[in-house]
Design a protein around this motif. Structure first.
Motif, PDB file in Angstrom:
ATOM      1  N   ALA A  62       0.721   5.751  -0.683  1.00 16.65           N
ATOM      2  CA  ALA A  62      -0.041   6.977  -0.907  1.00 16.65           C
ATOM      3  C   ALA A  62       0.611   7.751  -2.042  1.00 16.65           C
ATOM      4  O   ALA A  62       1.798   8.089  -1.969  1.00 16.65           O
ATOM      5  CB  ALA A  62      -0.089   7.816   0.353  1.00 16.65           C
ATOM      6  N   THR A 109      -4.732   6.675  -1.883  1.00 14.41           N
ATOM      7  CA  THR A 109      -4.115   5.421  -1.421  1.00 14.41           C
ATOM      8  C   THR A 109      -4.289   4.351  -2.485  1.00 14.41           C
ATOM      9  O   THR A 109      -5.400   4.083  -2.954  1.00 14.41           O
ATOM     10  CB  THR A 109      -4.763   4.953  -0.102  1.00 14.41           C
ATOM     11  OG1 THR A 109      -4.578   5.961   0.885  1.00 14.41           O
ATOM     12  CG2 THR A 109      -4.132   3.660   0.372  1.00 14.41           C
ATOM     13  N   THR A 118       0.843  -1.196   0.000  1.00 14.01           N
ATOM     14  CA  THR A 118       0.000   0.000   0.000  1.00 14.01           C
ATOM     15  C   THR A 118       0.876   1.241   0.000  1.00 14.01           C
ATOM     16  O   THR A 118       1.823   1.336   0.787  1.00 14.01           O
ATOM     17  CB  THR A 118      -0.929   0.013   1.230  1.00 14.01           C
ATOM     18  OG1 THR A 118      -1.788  -1.131   1.178  1.00 14.01           O
ATOM     19  CG2 THR A 118      -1.776   1.279   1.249  1.00 14.01           C
TER      20      THR A 118
END
Length: 219
Positions: A207, A212, A205
């Motif tokens: 940003a 996101t 994950t």
């Protein structure tokens, strides 16, 4: 006419390439932007090795265009300007893109081509994305979701892009993910000499630009 193709490895690029080949237009080269630091493509986060295997299965030469990770727009544009200069010297007359309907992206690409002898070509432009999605699936192509935003959710990572997935998409998610909701990796179908083999790896994950993104590592 000599044409090269801006190749992402995803379903829209694959369908656009399918349209070109069915019309008798054979790209002399695919090119993909990515990062030397991460050894992955820019948008989809797919390993370079898998992109090369796609190109081998499609029997088209491939060019890797390295851009520093987290490069600013000036660095990106200098890299692309050098690429276009090289293509112009090789008498390339067209670059095909798989964009569907985002006017600002098309205008940006056209501005970059404006002072070159190269024209843009958009095989899928302004076609209804629900019809485009069904066509890709019905042709027999196989694709896997490798990147999603929080707007769609990580539960969709790794799913096959098929009619069941289309039925499960929220109403406000474009069937082709044209607004960046998801990206795919195509691994088999018409014009592929053989399937591209891979396994599902870890999920990462990150940003990016206040959004996101969740990535599935294909290994």
């Amino acid at each position: 006419m000599t044409l090269v193709f801006a190749w992402s490895g995803g379903k829209d690029a694959t369908l656009a390439l399918h349209r070109l080949r069915e019309a008798g237009v054979e790209p002399v080269e695919l090119f993909t932007t990515g990062s030397a630091e991460t050894d992955r493509t820019s948008m989809h986060g797919v390993r370079w090795r898998l992109i090369r295997e796609q190109a081998n299965a499609l029997d088209i030469p491939h060019r890797r265009v390295d851009i520093p990770d987290n490069a600013d727009n000036e660095t990106y544009e200098k890299t692309m300007a050098a690429l276009l200069e090289d293509y112009a010297a090789r008498d390339v007359t067209e670059i095909a893109f798989a964009d569907l309907y985002l006017e600002d992206i098309r205008e940006y690409r056209e501005r970059n081509l404006q002072n070159t002898p190269i024209d843009g070509r958009w095989p899928l432009w302004n076609e209804p994305t629900d019809e485009t999605a069904r066509e890709f699936i019905d042709l027999g192509y196989q694709a896997t979701l490798v990147c999603v935003t929080d707007h769609l959710g990580p539960d969709f990572l790794g799913r096959t892009y098929d009619h069941d997935l289309l039925a499960d998409l929220p109403d406000d998610v474009d069937p082709c993910g044209e607004n960046g909701e998801f990206h795919t990796f195509v691994h088999d179908g018409p014009h592929f000499d053989h399937p591209v083999q891979f396994d599902h790896g870890d999920t990462v994950t990150r940003a990016l630009d206040d959004t996101t993104h969740h990535y599935l590592d294909l290994t």
